[in-house]
Design an enzyme around this catalytic site. Structure first.
Site, PDB file in Angstrom:
ATOM      1  N   ALA A  10       0.804  -1.217   0.000  1.00 21.40           N
ATOM      2  CA  ALA A  10       0.000   0.000   0.000  1.00 21.40           C
ATOM      3  C   ALA A  10       0.840   1.270   0.000  1.00 21.40           C
ATOM      4  CB  ALA A  10      -0.933  -0.005   1.210  1.00 21.40           C
ATOM      5  N   GLY A  13       6.256  -0.427  -4.056  1.00 17.66           N
ATOM      6  CA  GLY A  13       6.395  -1.684  -4.778  1.00 17.66           C
ATOM      7  C   GLY A  13       7.855  -1.986  -5.035  1.00 17.66           C
ATOM      8  N   ASP A 236      -0.075 -10.637  -0.539  1.00 20.55           N
ATOM      9  CA  ASP A 236       1.307 -10.481  -0.098  1.00 20.55           C
ATOM     10  C   ASP A 236       1.607 -11.248   1.188  1.00 20.55           C
ATOM     11  OD1 ASP A 236      -0.145  -8.725   1.540  1.00 20.55           O
ATOM     12  OD2 ASP A 236       0.849  -6.930   0.797  1.00 20.55           O
ATOM     13  N   ASN A 294      -4.881  -9.216  12.688  1.00 17.21           N
ATOM     14  CA  ASN A 294      -4.280  -8.042  12.056  1.00 17.21           C
ATOM     15  C   ASN A 294      -4.024  -6.958  13.097  1.00 17.21           C
ATOM     16  OD1 ASN A 294      -4.679  -9.391   9.692  1.00 17.21           O
ATOM     17  ND2 ASN A 294      -6.238  -8.019   8.883  1.00 17.21           N
ATOM     18  N   GLU A 302       5.454   5.105   9.074  1.00 19.51           N
ATOM     19  CA  GLU A 302       5.679   5.692   7.751  1.00 19.51           C
ATOM     20  C   GLU A 302       4.944   7.010   7.584  1.00 19.51           C
ATOM     21  OE1 GLU A 302       7.892   4.773   5.510  1.00 19.51           O
ATOM     22  OE2 GLU A 302       8.477   3.348   7.065  1.00 19.51           O
TER      23      GLU A 302
END
Length: 486
Positions: A10, A13, A236, A294, A302
């Site tokens: 997200a 890449g 992923d 999760n 970030e």
């Protein structure tokens, strides 16, 4: 054989070139690019044209090193999807972080309660705007979109079609939708019918390894041969877990924007304990089920680095982690999953505001903010591991760690302390490793993922962190649990 793995998260890449044989595994990063939702017409969406261009640049970079490429496979985050008509994408897909994708969540659960959803799908995700919620909101607010659409593709398959691949569905990423029955490994159509959601747009689901045709000619023209597009374990996290040397009595933690904590089993677990502790069942490679929880992960860090960078401050990781090591430990904790944290405001101030509102020491300097986040993340992970252990009713003796957290020694040390278990860190790029391994299985270089994991254990250098200071962590877990319920 030579394989290209395109791993898109997200926030960014990476493209890898890998060579896998029955006895060796080599790979290298060849290209990296930024990613993130862009704002258009008041909505946060994924820019498909930009993503295709970046993927093509990555494949070209791989071809510069090795013109003879056999296969290409894409993995991405879960949840998000595109709607198509006659093979054309109707519009750029919405991001799960768009604030409006959950507008009808309340009415969804008035129609089918949480227990019904769990029994149908094995998913206990009530906090992340997954595909089910997004579809429900679109069907209520934009029904004309479904009148036009004839197919729905999850992000990895959508991006694969942009490179010339045939449309398909794939079990690992489909299982993130909260729309799949994990026992049948197929769509939970009864649930979707109850919610008056369209099922005719859903693709047939295949296991990882399906071959999807040749790479588009305009991309392959710089290569000495035309690679075949393959669906790896295209979620992923599924790829990351496939790339870890995972023992049966181990937990895994995949670290990225999200933390995915779990363990691997052969059958789904839909018990009362699983429901009460919010343990979900997602599908993995080789017919496995990933029992998981999760936690909102390095996304918060970030976002802080983004704010500091925009303000002209240093965002060097080593400097930030050095300052965090010197900061007072556990001076303040935040619940990483708190609703207060969003992409709409600078994250450092959101963290300070949370600490002020909960009568804690307010972290002012960047090093203090980073230490607050690392302490909070390992504490929340330790809480989740306690719950997971209760659900499986088996000891989970170690944690296999993959993803960006592997490079963060302070994080690894704190994680071992907080969980009271050894942390086996590596490989760093577990997602790329799993992507490449499942491509190798698809072309019969390797017989199965288990053989690939043995190869990983032999070929990669892994680091083990033993618990050093376990005192006080139970108190911190209780403290964070209280914050999470306020």
């Amino acid at each position: 054989m030579n394989h290209v793995a395109i791993d898109i998260g997200a926030s960014g890449g990476t493209v890898y070139l890998g060579t896998v044989t029955s006895s060796s595994f080599e790979f290298e990063e060849v290209h990296r690019f930024d990613n993130g939702p862009v704002e258009r017409n008041g909505r946060y969406v994924w820019d498909l044209n930009a993503l295709r261009n970046r993927m093509v640049s990555g494949i070209e970079a791989a071809a510069d090193r090795e013109p003879s490429i056999d296969t290409v496979g894409i993995d991405t985050w879960g949840l998000d999807f595109g709607l198509l008509s006659d093979g054309e994408v109707l519009r750029d897909p919405l991001s799960y972080r768009d604030p409006d994708v959950t507008e009808t969540r309340k009415s969804l659960f008035e129609t089918v309660d949480e227990r019904r959803v769990f029994e149908a799908t094995g998913i206990t995700n009530w906090n992340t705007p997954n595909t089910l919620w997004q579809l429900h909101t679109l069907a209520r607010h934009e029904p004309a979109l479904f009148d036009q659409a004839d197919s729905l593709l999850m992000m990895p398959q959508l991006l694969t079609t942009l490179l010339g691949g045939r449309p398909c569905g794939e079990t690992t990423v489909a299982s993130t939708t909260q729309m799949v029955d994990p026992s049948e490994r197929d769509w939970a159509t009864d649930l979707l019918d109850d919610l008056s959601l369209p099922v005719d747009v859903l693709p047939t689901l295949d296991e990882p390894g399906r071959r999807l045709g040749p790479l588009a000619s305009d991309v392959a023209e710089s290569l000495s041969s035309t690679p075949e597009l393959v669906a790896p374990a295209s979620h992923d996290t599924a790829s990351a877990v496939a790339g870890l040397p995972l023992a049966e009595d181990a937990a895994f933690l995949s670290t990225g924007s999200w933390f995915i904590l779990g363990c691997e089993r052969r059958e789904p677990v839909r018990t009362d304990a699983a429901f009460e502790h919010a343990v979900s069942n997602e599908l993995g490679a080789d017919g496995t089920v990933r029992l998981l929880k999760n936690v909102n992960g390095f996304f918060l860090l970030e976002e802080c680095r983004k704010s500091w960078r925009e303000a002209g401050a240093s965002t060097d990781y080593e400097a930030l982690l050095s300052a965090a090591r010197e900061a007072t430990p556990r001076a303040a904790l935040v619940d990483p999953d708190a609703d207060e944290f969003s992409i709409d405001e600078p994250m450092p101030e959101q963290i300070r505001s949370y600490c002020r509102d909960t009568d804690q020491t307010v972290p002012e300097e960047p090093g203090e903010v980073v230490r607050c986040l690392l302490d909070s993340l390992v504490t929340k992970t330790a809480l989740a591991l306690d719950e997971l252990t209760t659900v499986v009713d088996e000891p989970l003796s170690r944690v296999n760690l993959g993803g960006g957290g592997v490079r963060n020694e302070l994080f690894c040390e704190l994680l071992a302390d907080a969980t009271g278990r050894p942390v086996v860190a590596g490989p760093v790029e577990a997602t790329a490793v799993g992507n490449l391994l499942t491509q190798a299985v698809a072309v019969d270089t390797l017989p199965d993922v288990a053989t690939g994991r043995q190869l990983v254990e032999e070929e990669f250098e892994l680091a083990t962190y033993e618990p050093a200071t376990t005192d006080g962590w139970d108190r911190e877990k209780n403290r964070l649990a209280e914050l999470a319920t306020e």
